[in-house]
Design a protein around this motif. Structure first.
Motif, PDB file in Angstrom:
ATOM      1  N   ASP A  30       6.766   7.534  -6.374  1.00 61.22           N
ATOM      2  CA  ASP A  30       7.401   6.356  -6.956  1.00 61.22           C
ATOM      3  C   ASP A  30       6.403   5.535  -7.780  1.00 61.22           C
ATOM      4  O   ASP A  30       6.761   4.963  -8.814  1.00 61.22           O
ATOM      5  CB  ASP A  30       8.000   5.480  -5.863  1.00 61.22           C
ATOM      6  CG  ASP A  30       9.073   6.205  -5.067  1.00 61.22           C
ATOM      7  OD1 ASP A  30       9.637   7.188  -5.574  1.00 61.22           O
ATOM      8  OD2 ASP A  30       9.343   5.776  -3.919  1.00 61.22           O
ATOM      9  N   TRP A  31       5.165   5.463  -7.314  1.00 63.56           N
ATOM     10  CA  TRP A  31       4.142   4.726  -8.059  1.00 63.56           C
ATOM     11  C   TRP A  31       3.930   5.344  -9.443  1.00 63.56           C
ATOM     12  O   TRP A  31       3.841   4.617 -10.443  1.00 63.56           O
ATOM     13  CB  TRP A  31       2.825   4.725  -7.291  1.00 63.56           C
ATOM     14  CG  TRP A  31       2.845   4.015  -5.981  1.00 63.56           C
ATOM     15  CD1 TRP A  31       3.750   3.078  -5.557  1.00 63.56           C
ATOM     16  CD2 TRP A  31       1.917   4.174  -4.907  1.00 63.56           C
ATOM     17  NE1 TRP A  31       3.433   2.646  -4.291  1.00 63.56           N
ATOM     18  CE2 TRP A  31       2.312   3.300  -3.865  1.00 63.56           C
ATOM     19  CE3 TRP A  31       0.783   4.964  -4.724  1.00 63.56           C
ATOM     20  CZ2 TRP A  31       1.612   3.201  -2.673  1.00 63.56           C
ATOM     21  CZ3 TRP A  31       0.078   4.875  -3.533  1.00 63.56           C
ATOM     22  CH2 TRP A  31       0.483   3.997  -2.515  1.00 63.56           C
ATOM     23  N   ALA A 125      10.892  14.182 -11.593  1.00 62.92           N
ATOM     24  CA  ALA A 125      11.874  13.743 -10.602  1.00 62.92           C
ATOM     25  C   ALA A 125      12.738  12.633 -11.190  1.00 62.92           C
ATOM     26  O   ALA A 125      12.233  11.705 -11.818  1.00 62.92           O
ATOM     27  CB  ALA A 125      11.163  13.246  -9.347  1.00 62.92           C
ATOM     28  N   GLY A 126      14.028  12.748 -10.976  1.00 60.29           N
ATOM     29  CA  GLY A 126      14.959  11.747 -11.484  1.00 60.29           C
ATOM     30  C   GLY A 126      15.534  12.056 -12.842  1.00 60.29           C
ATOM     31  O   GLY A 126      16.469  11.380 -13.288  1.00 60.29           O
ATOM     32  N   GLY A 148      12.303   6.339  -6.046  1.00 65.48           N
ATOM     33  CA  GLY A 148      12.651   4.924  -5.955  1.00 65.48           C
ATOM     34  C   GLY A 148      12.062   4.143  -7.116  1.00 65.48           C
ATOM     35  O   GLY A 148      11.150   4.599  -7.800  1.00 65.48           O
ATOM     36  N   ARG A 149      12.612   2.955  -7.314  1.00 69.35           N
ATOM     37  CA  ARG A 149      12.121   2.080  -8.383  1.00 69.35           C
ATOM     38  C   ARG A 149      11.239   0.997  -7.758  1.00 69.35           C
ATOM     39  O   ARG A 149      11.726   0.120  -7.046  1.00 69.35           O
ATOM     40  CB  ARG A 149      13.275   1.454  -9.149  1.00 69.35           C
ATOM     41  CG  ARG A 149      12.841   0.762 -10.435  1.00 69.35           C
ATOM     42  CD  ARG A 149      14.043   0.264 -11.224  1.00 69.35           C
ATOM     43  NE  ARG A 149      13.655  -0.332 -12.484  1.00 69.35           N
ATOM     44  CZ  ARG A 149      13.562   0.316 -13.632  1.00 69.35           C
ATOM     45  NH1 ARG A 149      13.839   1.617 -13.671  1.00 69.35           N
ATOM     46  NH2 ARG A 149      13.196  -0.296 -14.743  1.00 69.35           N
ATOM     47  N   ILE A 153       4.071  -4.656 -10.187  1.00 67.98           N
ATOM     48  CA  ILE A 153       3.064  -5.470  -9.514  1.00 67.98           C
ATOM     49  C   ILE A 153       2.660  -4.840  -8.177  1.00 67.98           C
ATOM     50  O   ILE A 153       1.497  -4.908  -7.772  1.00 67.98           O
ATOM     51  CB  ILE A 153       3.576  -6.922  -9.291  1.00 67.98           C
ATOM     52  CG1 ILE A 153       2.473  -7.805  -8.710  1.00 67.98           C
ATOM     53  CG2 ILE A 153       4.810  -6.943  -8.434  1.00 67.98           C
ATOM     54  CD1 ILE A 153       1.265  -7.992  -9.595  1.00 67.98           C
ATOM     55  N   GLU A 154       3.595  -4.185  -7.493  1.00 66.98           N
ATOM     56  CA  GLU A 154       3.262  -3.560  -6.215  1.00 66.98           C
ATOM     57  C   GLU A 154       2.370  -2.339  -6.417  1.00 66.98           C
ATOM     58  O   GLU A 154       1.492  -2.058  -5.596  1.00 66.98           O
ATOM     59  CB  GLU A 154       4.544  -3.191  -5.467  1.00 66.98           C
ATOM     60  CG  GLU A 154       5.354  -4.408  -5.045  1.00 66.98           C
ATOM     61  CD  GLU A 154       6.542  -4.054  -4.183  1.00 66.98           C
ATOM     62  OE1 GLU A 154       6.632  -2.888  -3.740  1.00 66.98           O
ATOM     63  OE2 GLU A 154       7.381  -4.947  -3.945  1.00 66.98           O
ATOM     64  N   VAL A 155       2.598  -1.630  -7.496  1.00 63.83           N
ATOM     65  CA  VAL A 155       1.743  -0.481  -7.803  1.00 63.83           C
ATOM     66  C   VAL A 155       0.338  -0.961  -8.178  1.00 63.83           C
ATOM     67  O   VAL A 155      -0.667  -0.393  -7.742  1.00 63.83           O
ATOM     68  CB  VAL A 155       2.343   0.357  -8.941  1.00 63.83           C
ATOM     69  CG1 VAL A 155       1.477   1.579  -9.223  1.00 63.83           C
ATOM     70  CG2 VAL A 155       3.769   0.787  -8.602  1.00 63.83           C
ATOM     71  N   VAL A 156       0.275  -2.020  -8.976  1.00 59.74           N
ATOM     72  CA  VAL A 156      -1.022  -2.553  -9.392  1.00 59.74           C
ATOM     73  C   VAL A 156      -1.790  -3.068  -8.188  1.00 59.74           C
ATOM     74  O   VAL A 156      -3.026  -2.921  -8.119  1.00 59.74           O
ATOM     75  CB  VAL A 156      -0.832  -3.652 -10.455  1.00 59.74           C
ATOM     76  CG1 VAL A 156      -2.140  -4.371 -10.741  1.00 59.74           C
ATOM     77  CG2 VAL A 156      -0.278  -3.033 -11.747  1.00 59.74           C
ATOM     78  N   ARG A 157      -1.101  -3.649  -7.215  1.00 57.53           N
ATOM     79  CA  ARG A 157      -1.776  -4.068  -5.977  1.00 57.53           C
ATOM     80  C   ARG A 157      -2.428  -2.871  -5.292  1.00 57.53           C
ATOM     81  O   ARG A 157      -3.586  -2.942  -4.864  1.00 57.53           O
ATOM     82  CB  ARG A 157      -0.759  -4.733  -5.058  1.00 57.53           C
ATOM     83  CG  ARG A 157      -1.301  -5.235  -3.711  1.00 57.53           C
ATOM     84  CD  ARG A 157      -1.074  -4.241  -2.572  1.00 57.53           C
ATOM     85  NE  ARG A 157       0.264  -3.731  -2.506  1.00 57.53           N
ATOM     86  CZ  ARG A 157       1.291  -4.366  -1.902  1.00 57.53           C
ATOM     87  NH1 ARG A 157       1.111  -5.543  -1.350  1.00 57.53           N
ATOM     88  NH2 ARG A 157       2.486  -3.790  -1.877  1.00 57.53           N
TER      89      ARG A 157
END
Length: 243
Positions: A30-31, A125-126, A148-149, A153-157
């Protein structure tokens, strides 16, 4: 002209996340999707093959013999004629659709029907081709689950935490330099206020890494950072760049 900085940043981030996530961790799939969605928003070339081993390993991309394409039996002559990288767009099966070719119409959905680099067939995928392969039973179990989407910002964290462990301060600075409008925004800009950003776990952890690594000044010099005069005039940007 391609934005090579973005291409390099995404490729480096994919390698880092692949290296630091546990082998059984499903999240990199997902990332990676989020990172390529970000890259697609810039003038970038197709760069999957820089990190194809990681994309295959993390089930972001799938590779098959070319004759496993669902249309191979009825289009075998065309598939046999392929002699290089080709995006398999359903509406024109005879056009190689490379980005320098006369039929190229932009990136949009150009990978939806998969892509070939003989003797292999690839799909992400997708994508539409991925869905057809799922329906045909070629992909099962976890491979048949849509990606998933995940908010950028969560990936960058995750990138920042891994980069700090890796001693890669510049990678942290490059990502932070895009600012809150890019990392948390949408078509209408960042939909959050300072109070909301200040309590978001991903934002708090990212800013903590930036503080520990001391890369705020480096991030501020990024060509993608908003001009200082703009940041000073807008509350969100002023807060983002506050030490």
């Amino acid at each position: 002209m391609s934005e090579h900085v973005i291409e390099d940043l995404v490729a480096d981030s994919v390698r880092l996340l692949d290296r630091y996530a546990a082998a059984e961790d499903p999240r990199p799939r997902d990332w990676f999707r989020a990172l390529y969605r970000f890259q697609d928003g810039h003038d970038c070339s197709f760069t999957h093959f820089r990190v194809m081993d990681a994309l295959l390993r993390r089930r972001h991309t799938y590779r098959f013999p070319l004759d496993r394409h669902p249309d191979h039996a009825e289009r075998s002559g065309w598939f046999t004629s392929l002699d290089g990288f080709t995006a398999l767009r359903e509406h024109d099966e005879h056009d190689a659709r490379d980005e320098d070719g006369p039929g190229f119409e932009g990136y949009g959905d150009w990978l939806e029907d998969g892509y070939a680099d003989p003797p292999f067939l690839y799909c992400d995928a997708g994508s539409a081709l991925w869905g057809r392969l799922v329906d045909a039973g070629e992909l099962r179990g976890a491979d048949a689950v849509p990606p998933g989407r995940v908010p950028l910002i969560e990936v960058v964290r995750e990138i920042a935490v891994a980069a700090e462990r890796d001693g890669d301060r510049e990678l942290v600075g490059w990502w932070y330099g895009f600012g809150c409008e890019v990392l948390l925004g949408g078509p209408a800009g960042c939909p959050f206020g300072v109070e909301e950003l200040a309590v978001m776990p991903a934002v708090r952890e990212l800013r903590a890494v930036v503080e520990r690594t001391g890369v705020l000044a480096f991030a501020r010099e990024s060509p993608y950072a908003v001009p200082a005069e703009f940041a000073d005039a807008h509350e969100l940007e002023r807060w983002w760049w506050r030490p």
